[in-house]
Design an enzyme around this catalytic site. Structure first.
Site, PDB file in Angstrom:
ATOM      1  N   SER A  20      74.708 -40.040 -59.021  1.00  0.00           N
ATOM      2  CA  SER A  20      75.161 -41.421 -58.792  1.00  0.00           C
ATOM      3  C   SER A  20      76.583 -41.622 -59.308  1.00  0.00           C
ATOM      4  O   SER A  20      76.941 -41.103 -60.379  1.00  0.00           O
ATOM      5  CB  SER A  20      74.258 -42.408 -59.542  1.00  0.00           C
ATOM      6  OG  SER A  20      72.920 -42.298 -59.131  1.00  0.00           O
ATOM      7  N   ASP A  65      66.225 -55.817 -61.442  1.00  0.00           N
ATOM      8  CA  ASP A  65      66.020 -55.889 -59.991  1.00  0.00           C
ATOM      9  C   ASP A  65      66.933 -56.999 -59.488  1.00  0.00           C
ATOM     10  O   ASP A  65      66.648 -58.184 -59.688  1.00  0.00           O
ATOM     11  CB  ASP A  65      64.542 -56.199 -59.701  1.00  0.00           C
ATOM     12  CG  ASP A  65      64.310 -56.534 -58.228  1.00  0.00           C
ATOM     13  OD1 ASP A  65      65.249 -56.368 -57.414  1.00  0.00           O
ATOM     14  OD2 ASP A  65      63.193 -56.978 -57.894  1.00  0.00           O
ATOM     15  N   TYR A 156      77.937 -46.693 -40.207  1.00  0.00           N
ATOM     16  CA  TYR A 156      77.954 -47.509 -41.441  1.00  0.00           C
ATOM     17  C   TYR A 156      77.416 -48.907 -41.122  1.00  0.00           C
ATOM     18  O   TYR A 156      76.828 -49.574 -41.969  1.00  0.00           O
ATOM     19  CB  TYR A 156      79.354 -47.565 -42.049  1.00  0.00           C
ATOM     20  CG  TYR A 156      79.350 -47.987 -43.506  1.00  0.00           C
ATOM     21  CD1 TYR A 156      78.657 -47.243 -44.457  1.00  0.00           C
ATOM     22  CD2 TYR A 156      80.032 -49.126 -43.936  1.00  0.00           C
ATOM     23  CE1 TYR A 156      78.641 -47.617 -45.790  1.00  0.00           C
ATOM     24  CE2 TYR A 156      80.022 -49.502 -45.266  1.00  0.00           C
ATOM     25  CZ  TYR A 156      79.326 -48.751 -46.191  1.00  0.00           C
ATOM     26  OH  TYR A 156      79.321 -49.137 -47.510  1.00  0.00           O
ATOM     27  N   LYS A 163      79.969 -54.962 -47.180  1.00  0.00           N
ATOM     28  CA  LYS A 163      81.070 -54.594 -48.091  1.00  0.00           C
ATOM     29  C   LYS A 163      82.253 -55.547 -47.928  1.00  0.00           C
ATOM     30  O   LYS A 163      82.981 -55.816 -48.900  1.00  0.00           O
ATOM     31  CB  LYS A 163      81.509 -53.147 -47.866  1.00  0.00           C
ATOM     32  CG  LYS A 163      80.495 -52.103 -48.339  1.00  0.00           C
ATOM     33  CD  LYS A 163      80.215 -52.168 -49.844  1.00  0.00           C
ATOM     34  CE  LYS A 163      79.471 -50.918 -50.326  1.00  0.00           C
ATOM     35  NZ  LYS A 163      79.035 -51.050 -51.744  1.00  0.00           N
TER      36      LYS A 163
HETATM   37  O1  0WE Z   1      77.705 -47.686 -49.120  1.00  0.00           O
HETATM   38  C1  0WE Z   1      77.350 -46.561 -48.819  1.00  0.00           C
HETATM   39  C2  0WE Z   1      75.889 -46.282 -48.540  1.00  0.00           C
HETATM   40  C3  0WE Z   1      74.932 -47.163 -49.264  1.00  0.00           C
HETATM   41  C4  0WE Z   1      73.532 -47.098 -48.716  1.00  0.00           C
HETATM   42  C5  0WE Z   1      72.862 -45.897 -48.507  1.00  0.00           C
HETATM   43  C6  0WE Z   1      71.562 -45.908 -48.026  1.00  0.00           C
HETATM   44  C7  0WE Z   1      70.811 -44.649 -47.704  1.00  0.00           C
HETATM   45  C8  0WE Z   1      69.322 -44.847 -47.782  1.00  0.00           C
HETATM   46  C9  0WE Z   1      72.908 -48.277 -48.409  1.00  0.00           C
HETATM   47  N1  0WE Z   1      71.637 -48.311 -47.929  1.00  0.00           N
HETATM   48  C10 0WE Z   1      70.971 -47.158 -47.752  1.00  0.00           C
HETATM   49  N2  0WE Z   1      69.682 -47.234 -47.280  1.00  0.00           N
HETATM   50  C11 0WE Z   1      68.865 -46.153 -47.232  1.00  0.00           C
HETATM   51  O2  0WE Z   1      67.717 -46.268 -46.752  1.00  0.00           O
HETATM   52  N3  0WE Z   1      78.291 -45.559 -48.695  1.00  0.00           N
HETATM   53  C12 0WE Z   1      79.686 -45.870 -48.874  1.00  0.00           C
HETATM   54  C13 0WE Z   1      77.955 -44.171 -48.344  1.00  0.00           C
HETATM   55  C14 0WE Z   1      77.955 -44.049 -46.862  1.00  0.00           C
HETATM   56  O3  0WE Z   1      76.883 -44.423 -46.156  1.00  0.00           O
HETATM   57  C15 0WE Z   1      77.198 -44.229 -44.818  1.00  0.00           C
HETATM   58  C16 0WE Z   1      78.474 -43.714 -44.709  1.00  0.00           C
HETATM   59  C17 0WE Z   1      78.986 -43.605 -46.021  1.00  0.00           C
HETATM   60  C18 0WE Z   1      80.332 -43.131 -46.417  1.00  0.00           C
HETATM   61  C19 0WE Z   1      76.424 -44.464 -43.680  1.00  0.00           C
HETATM   62  C20 0WE Z   1      76.943 -44.158 -42.441  1.00  0.00           C
HETATM   63  C21 0WE Z   1      78.225 -43.652 -42.323  1.00  0.00           C
HETATM   64  C22 0WE Z   1      79.009 -43.420 -43.452  1.00  0.00           C
END
Ligand code: 0WE
Length: 255
Positions: A20, A65, A156, A163
């Site tokens: 993390s 939470d 994304y 965001k």
């Molecule tokens: O903000 C993020 C991802 C945060 C996230 C990740 C998950 C995976 C598991 C939010 N919700 C979930 N839900 C789940 O079930 N990032 C900046 C990383 C990220 O995620 C992507 C990215 C990047 C970079 C998703 C698609 C494309 C690029």
């Protein structure tokens, strides 16, 4: 490493496992002399965070939470007993339903949109509101964001608007809390293969592309994101608030 954060107390949220971003931040804060309390989302996730807390030499652990205002209040009440004065809060929490992180954005559900915004953006307001009570000597709040807020990144999807909402929240909180000496900033990290990110479609393809296209011709590490976060938590950044700092090997400028 330094004494930048000596004698200061920090609450670090979002350290779920050793990959993390929040875990790298917790270690970096400690290495610069700061005391750290870690949060865990729920009882079933406590064990893992307990191992991390042990590695820090027994950091206080607080259940948090962010989906419930009452739970956020309880968490900060509990924190107050261990850290009566808080100097900084690190918010490193995001979530959207997996099915909303792929496919056509236009199919985003009302519920997925609401959940992504609730957990990934509103949670900063809820935690800042409570943490503020303990930041009696001023303080710094830092959250984690991603460039998918302002440019379209395939898959994304719903996290993009979430965001964007988070980054706007940073500016509104900065305006609100500035008079109390509380600064609010965000770090916009380049993609990192955390456990949460690994489940994402074609994530490794994205890392490979960036490796040859960023100005620095590489990706970034959680340690590099953590170092920038330490800067934003420290007095070195005392005149910076409402800002989004890109820690992305320059990708925002060129890709
Ligand atoms: O903000 C993020 C991802 C945060 C996230 C990740 C998950 C995976 C598991 C939010 N919700 C979930 N839900 C789940 O079930 N990032 C900046 C990383 C990220 O995620 C992507 C990215 C990047 C970079 C998703 C698609 C494309 C690029």
């Amino acid at each position: 490493m330094t004494e930048l954060l000596d004698g200061k107390n920090f609450l670090v949220t979002g350290a779920a496992n050793s990959r993390s971003i929040a875990w790298a931040v917790a270690k970096a804060v400690r290495s610069h002399g700061g005391a750290v309390a870690l949060t865990y989302q729920a009882e079933r996730l406590k064990r893992r965070v307990e191992q991390l807390a042990d590695e820090l030499g027994g950091a206080p652990m607080i259940e948090l939470d962010v989906g419930s205002d009452a739970a956020v209040k309880r968490a900060v009440d509990e924190l107050q007993e261990r850290m009566p004065v808080l100097d900084g809060l690190v918010h490193s929490i995001a979530w959207a339903p997996a099915e909303d992180l792929q496919g056509n954005f236009v199919e985003t559900t009302r519920d997925g949109f609401a959940q992504a915004n609730d957990i990934s953006s509103y949670s900063l307001i809820a935690t800042a509101r409570e943490a503020r009570r303990l930041m009696t000597g001023g303080g710094a709040i830092v959250t984690m964001t991603y460039a998918g807020s302002w440019r379209v990144v395939p898959n994304y999807n719903v996290m993009g608007p979430a965001k964007a909402s988070l980054e706007s929240t940073v500016r509104y909180l900065a305006a609100d809390l500035g008079p109390e000496g509380i600064r609010v900033n965000a770090v916009s990290a380049g993609p990192i293969a955390t456990v949460a990110a690994r489940t994402i479609k074609d994530f490794s393809g994205m890392l490979e592309l960036l490796e040859s296209h960023t100005p620095l011709r590489r990706n970034v590490t959680t340690e590099e994101v953590a170092d920038a976060t330490v800067f934003l938590l420290s007095d070195l950044s005392r005149a910076i608030t409402g800002e989004v700092v890109h820690v992305d090997a320059g990708a925002h400028a060129t890709i």
